[in-house]
Scaffold this motif. Structure first.
Motif, mmCIF file in Angstrom:
data_model
loop_
_atom_site.group_PDB
_atom_site.id
_atom_site.type_symbol
_atom_site.label_atom_id
_atom_site.label_comp_id
_atom_site.label_asym_id
_atom_site.label_seq_id
_atom_site.Cartn_x
_atom_site.Cartn_y
_atom_site.Cartn_z
ATOM 1 N N ASP A 1 51.591 -71.392 -97.887
ATOM 2 C CA ASP A 1 52.097 -72.593 -97.226
ATOM 3 C C ASP A 1 51.117 -73.225 -96.232
ATOM 4 N N ALA A 2 50.027 -72.534 -95.904
ATOM 5 C CA ALA A 2 49.153 -73.005 -94.829
ATOM 6 C C ALA A 2 48.565 -74.381 -95.116
ATOM 7 N N HIS A 3 48.118 -74.601 -96.362
ATOM 8 C CA HIS A 3 47.541 -75.882 -96.763
ATOM 9 C C HIS A 3 47.945 -76.195 -98.201
ATOM 10 N N GLN A 4 47.714 -77.428 -98.584
ATOM 11 C CA GLN A 4 47.994 -77.842 -99.959
ATOM 12 C C GLN A 4 46.794 -77.488 -100.836
ATOM 13 N N LEU A 5 46.790 -76.274 -101.312
ATOM 14 C CA LEU A 5 45.726 -75.768 -102.170
ATOM 15 C C LEU A 5 46.203 -75.715 -103.618
ATOM 16 N N HIS A 6 45.235 -75.762 -104.517
ATOM 17 C CA HIS A 6 45.555 -75.546 -105.928
ATOM 18 C C HIS A 6 45.558 -74.033 -106.164
ATOM 19 N N ASP A 7 46.641 -73.391 -105.804
ATOM 20 C CA ASP A 7 46.731 -71.929 -105.903
ATOM 21 C C ASP A 7 48.113 -71.514 -106.424
ATOM 22 N N GLN A 8 48.504 -72.109 -107.532
ATOM 23 C CA GLN A 8 49.840 -71.862 -108.066
ATOM 24 C C GLN A 8 50.080 -70.402 -108.429
ATOM 25 N N TYR A 9 48.974 -69.639 -108.660
ATOM 26 C CA TYR A 9 49.118 -68.225 -109.008
ATOM 27 C C TYR A 9 48.953 -67.310 -107.801
ATOM 28 N N GLY A 10 48.810 -67.898 -106.612
ATOM 29 C CA GLY A 10 48.558 -67.101 -105.422
ATOM 30 C C GLY A 10 47.085 -66.775 -105.284
ATOM 31 N N GLY A 11 46.810 -65.675 -104.592
ATOM 32 C CA GLY A 11 45.410 -65.329 -104.381
ATOM 33 C C GLY A 11 45.244 -64.038 -103.627
ATOM 34 N N LEU A 12 44.001 -63.784 -103.271
ATOM 35 C CA LEU A 12 43.600 -62.521 -102.662
ATOM 36 C C LEU A 12 43.123 -62.788 -101.241
ATOM 37 N N PHE A 13 43.722 -62.119 -100.266
ATOM 38 C CA PHE A 13 43.263 -62.176 -98.878
ATOM 39 C C PHE A 13 42.336 -60.988 -98.637
ATOM 40 N N LEU A 14 41.086 -61.285 -98.292
ATOM 41 C CA LEU A 14 40.075 -60.245 -98.118
ATOM 42 C C LEU A 14 39.813 -59.965 -96.649
ATOM 43 N N LYS A 15 39.636 -58.697 -96.321
ATOM 44 C CA LYS A 15 39.144 -58.312 -95.013
ATOM 45 C C LYS A 15 37.687 -57.880 -95.173
ATOM 46 N N GLN A 16 37.058 -57.437 -94.066
ATOM 47 C CA GLN A 16 35.611 -57.199 -94.063
ATOM 48 C C GLN A 16 34.890 -58.457 -94.558
ATOM 49 N N ALA A 17 35.421 -59.604 -94.179
ATOM 50 C CA ALA A 17 34.876 -60.895 -94.596
ATOM 51 C C ALA A 17 34.984 -61.869 -93.427
ATOM 52 N N GLY A 18 34.142 -62.874 -93.440
ATOM 53 C CA GLY A 18 34.140 -63.861 -92.368
ATOM 54 C C GLY A 18 32.807 -64.592 -92.349
ATOM 55 N N TYR A 19 32.350 -64.950 -91.141
ATOM 56 C CA TYR A 19 31.067 -65.644 -91.059
ATOM 57 C C TYR A 19 30.358 -65.309 -89.751
ATOM 58 N N VAL A 20 29.062 -65.512 -89.756
ATOM 59 C CA VAL A 20 28.213 -65.391 -88.580
ATOM 60 C C VAL A 20 27.667 -66.780 -88.249
ATOM 61 N N ASN A 21 27.811 -67.195 -87.001
ATOM 62 C CA ASN A 21 27.205 -68.445 -86.548
ATOM 63 C C ASN A 21 25.717 -68.160 -86.324
ATOM 64 N N ILE A 22 24.955 -68.425 -87.373
ATOM 65 C CA ILE A 22 23.544 -68.031 -87.363
ATOM 66 C C ILE A 22 22.766 -68.773 -86.280
ATOM 67 N N LEU A 23 23.062 -70.041 -86.074
ATOM 68 C CA LEU A 23 22.339 -70.789 -85.040
ATOM 69 C C LEU A 23 22.546 -70.177 -83.657
ATOM 70 N N ASN A 24 23.769 -69.759 -83.356
ATOM 71 C CA ASN A 24 24.027 -69.115 -82.067
ATOM 72 C C ASN A 24 23.259 -67.807 -81.955
ATOM 73 N N LEU A 25 23.238 -67.040 -83.030
ATOM 74 C CA LEU A 25 22.494 -65.778 -83.025
ATOM 75 C C LEU A 25 21.008 -66.040 -82.776
ATOM 76 N N LEU A 26 20.440 -67.012 -83.496
ATOM 77 C CA LEU A 26 19.003 -67.289 -83.361
ATOM 78 C C LEU A 26 18.665 -67.783 -81.960
#
Length: 355
Positions: A123-148
């Motif tokens: 329900d979070a957004h109007q996605l084309h996901d009529q079959y549902g999906g997979l929520f993954l952990k150990q996943a995300g992002y690094v703000n590389i510019l901040n790190l550098l």
């Protein structure tokens, strides 16, 4: 006299600088501000399940524990926030995907990467996901510019950073060291992305540069996790929402193109069914390789010249563990994994015309 001169301060050079400093090495990092930085435009996503068929990414079981440990520790050391393990939602393409992952979610090979599964539209957004999906952990992002940025300040405080162009013809070899300008050092490591392909020392390596384009968008409602299917929607810092990416092996320059942006919009329409506004466009060149494995190791003819490069689009995931392995190789004499050691391409060097 420095122990190591590191050429390049993208993600590879930055993380390697930390590894060597931790081991008591005296280093100097040369940053080349006018060259393309793939790190500066990269989304920085780390994701253990990738591709259309959603396979476990290469060496995920070895590399992901290290990245999950490394980045939070580096945040504390640099007193900066850049690690965001916010997860990824992968909508299924078909009912077969749903059936497959409902079975896999209790498999010990996968269950530590799976947060939960959905069998119907979320329900979070109007996605084309009529079959549902997979929520993954150990996943995300690094703000590389901040790190550098934070790592640059750290290196400056240590007297280990200079912002200057590196011209290989000005590198001089002496009996027991090298010199460049007023710097003297024992060994040199090329961490300068696709520019290493122009090096006399490493032009024989089979780099396959890939141009990637991304765009920033505005939406009425900000996602709380990353959406990824054919294209990613990343709720980046500062309210930006980032969409990407394209993969072009043939390109004329490093600028965003209308064709690239249209490709992103077309892919986005296959995932998102909401209105949005494009606010910014970017492009960069990834230092990808022929076999999609990093280039790490020493030059065939000079045991004091090294490369740490070729991480492509998965640098955030690969570099923490690879830098650990490379440091052990440099300082402890450990053997590199044959899949990442450039010795696998030494035969290319033997056929390279010598000046």
């Amino acid at each position: 006299m420095y122990d190591y001169l590191i050429i390049g301060h993208g993600l590879a050079g930055a993380i390697l600088s930390q590894r060597l400093l931790e081991r008591g090495q005296k280093i100097m990092v040369l940053d080349q501000p006018d060259q393309n930085h793939s790190s500066a435009v990269a989304a920085g996503i780390f994701n253990p399940i990738t591709g259309r068929k959603m396979f476990k990414t290469w060496k995920a079981d070895e590399f992901f524990p290290e990245l999950l440990n490394f980045y939070p520790q580096l945040e504390g050391k640099l007193v900066s926030k850049f690690f965001h393990p916010i997860g990824v939602y992968r909508p299924y393409f078909a009912i077969d995907d749903q059936n497959d992952w409902e079975a896999k979610k209790s498999d010990e090979k996968f269950n530590h990467y799976i947060d939960k599964t959905a069998t119907t539209h979320i329900d979070a957004h109007q996605l084309h996901d009529q079959y549902g999906g997979l929520f993954l952990k150990q996943a995300g992002y690094v703000n590389i510019l901040n790190l550098l940025k934070a790592n640059k300040n750290y290196l400056i405080d240590k007297g280990s950073y200079q912002e200057t162009m590196f011209y290989e013809q000005d590198l001089k070899s002496h009996s027991d060291h090298f010199s460049f300008s007023d710097l003297k050092f024992k060994k040199i490591i090329f961490c300068n992305g696709i520019m290493a392909h122009q090096s006399e020392w490493f032009r024989w390596l089979p780099f396959h540069p890939v141009k990637g384009e991304i765009m920033d968008i505005e939406m009425d409602k900000r996602p709380e996790t990353i959406y990824n299917r054919g294209v990613f929607i990343l709720p980046f810092e500062n309210q930006n929402i980032r969409v990407g990416s394209t993969y072009k092996h043939h390109f004329d320059d490093m600028e965003p193109t209308e064709a690239g942006q249209n490709e992103l919009k077309e892919k986005l329409s296959g995932l998102l069914n909401e209105t949005y506004q494009v606010t910014e466009r970017r492009a960069g060149i990834r230092p990808a390789t022929k076999d999609r494995r990093p280039f790490i190791g020493k030059h065939p003819d000079n045991e004091h010249i090294y490369v740490f490069n070729g991480f492509g689009s998965k640098g955030v995931s690969l570099i923490p563990e690879c830098s650990k392995l490379f440091t052990a190789y440099l300082l402890d004499g450990e053997v590199l994994d044959t899949e990442i050691d450039i010795s696998r391409y030494y035969s290319y060097y033997s056929t390279e015309p010598k000046n």
